[in-house]
Design a protein around this motif. Sequence first.
Motif, PDB file in Angstrom:
ATOM      1  N   ALA A  18       0.831  -1.208   0.000  1.00 40.37           N
ATOM      2  CA  ALA A  18       0.000   0.000   0.000  1.00 40.37           C
ATOM      3  C   ALA A  18       0.862   1.252   0.000  1.00 40.37           C
ATOM      4  O   ALA A  18       0.548   2.232  -0.686  1.00 40.37           O
ATOM      5  CB  ALA A  18      -0.936  -0.008   1.210  1.00 40.37           C
ATOM      6  N   ARG A  19       1.950   1.251   0.718  1.00 42.92           N
ATOM      7  CA  ARG A  19       2.835   2.417   0.746  1.00 42.92           C
ATOM      8  C   ARG A  19       3.468   2.667  -0.621  1.00 42.92           C
ATOM      9  O   ARG A  19       3.643   3.801  -1.027  1.00 42.92           O
ATOM     10  CB  ARG A  19       3.901   2.238   1.817  1.00 42.92           C
ATOM     11  N   GLY A  20       3.767   1.596  -1.339  1.00 44.13           N
ATOM     12  CA  GLY A  20       4.306   1.757  -2.695  1.00 44.13           C
ATOM     13  C   GLY A  20       3.258   2.296  -3.664  1.00 44.13           C
ATOM     14  O   GLY A  20       3.541   3.154  -4.497  1.00 44.13           O
ATOM     15  N   TRP A  21       2.031   1.785  -3.545  1.00 40.17           N
ATOM     16  CA  TRP A  21       0.950   2.225  -4.431  1.00 40.17           C
ATOM     17  C   TRP A  21       0.521   3.655  -4.154  1.00 40.17           C
ATOM     18  O   TRP A  21      -0.008   4.339  -5.028  1.00 40.17           O
ATOM     19  CB  TRP A  21      -0.250   1.296  -4.304  1.00 40.17           C
ATOM     20  N   LEU A  22       0.729   4.119  -2.939  1.00 39.15           N
ATOM     21  CA  LEU A  22       0.307   5.467  -2.568  1.00 39.15           C
ATOM     22  C   LEU A  22       0.998   6.523  -3.431  1.00 39.15           C
ATOM     23  O   LEU A  22       0.394   7.541  -3.779  1.00 39.15           O
ATOM     24  CB  LEU A  22       0.582   5.703  -1.081  1.00 39.15           C
ATOM     25  N   THR A  23       2.236   6.281  -3.825  1.00 36.63           N
ATOM     26  CA  THR A  23       2.953   7.218  -4.700  1.00 36.63           C
ATOM     27  C   THR A  23       2.245   7.344  -6.045  1.00 36.63           C
ATOM     28  O   THR A  23       2.044   8.442  -6.552  1.00 36.63           O
ATOM     29  CB  THR A  23       4.405   6.739  -4.908  1.00 36.63           C
ATOM     30  N   LEU A  24       1.842   6.203  -6.601  1.00 38.97           N
ATOM     31  CA  LEU A  24       1.103   6.225  -7.866  1.00 38.97           C
ATOM     32  C   LEU A  24      -0.223   6.956  -7.701  1.00 38.97           C
ATOM     33  O   LEU A  24      -0.632   7.722  -8.567  1.00 38.97           O
ATOM     34  CB  LEU A  24       0.858   4.795  -8.360  1.00 38.97           C
ATOM     35  N   ALA A  66     -10.682   9.941  -6.465  1.00 42.00           N
ATOM     36  CA  ALA A  66      -9.241   9.910  -6.187  1.00 42.00           C
ATOM     37  C   ALA A  66      -8.983  10.152  -4.700  1.00 42.00           C
ATOM     38  O   ALA A  66      -8.130   9.491  -4.093  1.00 42.00           O
ATOM     39  CB  ALA A  66      -8.511  10.946  -7.035  1.00 42.00           C
ATOM     40  N   CYS A  67      -9.712  11.082  -4.106  1.00 39.56           N
ATOM     41  CA  CYS A  67      -9.550  11.340  -2.668  1.00 39.56           C
ATOM     42  C   CYS A  67      -9.945  10.118  -1.845  1.00 39.56           C
ATOM     43  O   CYS A  67      -9.239   9.745  -0.902  1.00 39.56           O
ATOM     44  CB  CYS A  67     -10.376  12.556  -2.258  1.00 39.56           C
ATOM     45  N   LEU A  68     -11.059   9.473  -2.217  1.00 37.55           N
ATOM     46  CA  LEU A  68     -11.484   8.259  -1.514  1.00 37.55           C
ATOM     47  C   LEU A  68     -10.452   7.148  -1.676  1.00 37.55           C
ATOM     48  O   LEU A  68     -10.110   6.445  -0.713  1.00 37.55           O
ATOM     49  CB  LEU A  68     -12.856   7.798  -2.031  1.00 37.55           C
ATOM     50  N   ALA A  69      -9.929   7.002  -2.880  1.00 38.25           N
ATOM     51  CA  ALA A  69      -8.925   5.961  -3.133  1.00 38.25           C
ATOM     52  C   ALA A  69      -7.663   6.201  -2.315  1.00 38.25           C
ATOM     53  O   ALA A  69      -7.100   5.266  -1.735  1.00 38.25           O
ATOM     54  CB  ALA A  69      -8.594   5.910  -4.622  1.00 38.25           C
ATOM     55  N   VAL A  70      -7.212   7.449  -2.254  1.00 37.06           N
ATOM     56  CA  VAL A  70      -6.018   7.765  -1.457  1.00 37.06           C
ATOM     57  C   VAL A  70      -6.289   7.481   0.016  1.00 37.06           C
ATOM     58  O   VAL A  70      -5.431   6.944   0.725  1.00 37.06           O
ATOM     59  CB  VAL A  70      -5.584   9.232  -1.678  1.00 37.06           C
ATOM     60  N   TYR A  71      -7.490   7.803   0.489  1.00 37.58           N
ATOM     61  CA  TYR A  71      -7.839   7.511   1.870  1.00 37.58           C
ATOM     62  C   TYR A  71      -7.775   6.004   2.152  1.00 37.58           C
ATOM     63  O   TYR A  71      -7.193   5.569   3.148  1.00 37.58           O
ATOM     64  CB  TYR A  71      -9.235   8.060   2.194  1.00 37.58           C
ATOM     65  N   LEU A  72      -8.380   5.207   1.265  1.00 35.99           N
ATOM     66  CA  LEU A  72      -8.401   3.756   1.479  1.00 35.99           C
ATOM     67  C   LEU A  72      -7.002   3.159   1.497  1.00 35.99           C
ATOM     68  O   LEU A  72      -6.671   2.340   2.364  1.00 35.99           O
ATOM     69  CB  LEU A  72      -9.255   3.074   0.403  1.00 35.99           C
ATOM     70  N   VAL A  73      -6.188   3.554   0.524  1.00 32.98           N
ATOM     71  CA  VAL A  73      -4.828   3.000   0.463  1.00 32.98           C
ATOM     72  C   VAL A  73      -3.979   3.550   1.609  1.00 32.98           C
ATOM     73  O   VAL A  73      -3.187   2.823   2.214  1.00 32.98           O
ATOM     74  CB  VAL A  73      -4.189   3.273  -0.915  1.00 32.98           C
ATOM     75  N   GLY A  74      -4.151   4.828   1.928  1.00 35.13           N
ATOM     76  CA  GLY A  74      -3.406   5.412   3.050  1.00 35.13           C
ATOM     77  C   GLY A  74      -3.765   4.767   4.374  1.00 35.13           C
ATOM     78  O   GLY A  74      -2.899   4.520   5.218  1.00 35.13           O
TER      79      GLY A  74
END
Length: 178
Positions: A18-24, A66-74
């Motif tokens: 998840a930390r790696g995907w967060l950059t993308l 995009a905001c929801l996706a960043v929240y979920l992965v974060g």
Amino acid sequence: MGDGDAGEAGSYEVQASARGWLTLQLAALGFVGLCGALKAGGAASPAPRGVEVMAGVLVVLALLLACLAVYLVGRTAWPHGGLPDDPARAARRLRTGLVLTFVTVLLTALAATSSWWPTPDAPDAPAASVEVTTSGGTLCGELTRGSGALALTVEGRTVDVAVTDVLSVAPVAGCGSS
């Protein structure tokens, strides 16, 4: 090593992923923001009003997703309280966040297609004519491409006028035959 240790190790693997995907994801969020800024600051589009509204709605929807996706992965990368989540639940949250990220990029690309709307051509409309006044007289014709000079098509021939000789240029409805 007990079952709890294996689950905890799986949870840490999901967190690292998840930390790696967060950059993308942050890059995708920047892309959506940039497209939205370009869309808002651009010149008038030839697209119909309904297409423009739909593009605006798609960009706003993409931003929200995009905001929801960043929240979920974060939240998967850095779980609440620092304690690892259930690996299956964390993996599901990561997967959902990644799917939403790709949907975001797709929606943004779809919204951007409205800027490629074809401009209506008027084949029957006459070419714009101009009247160029120089110290040597007046020429009337259509502007054409030239190199280093003002190029006019006057009665079927191309005339180059040095820019330093031009006193004025004015659009006219048409050139009368002299």
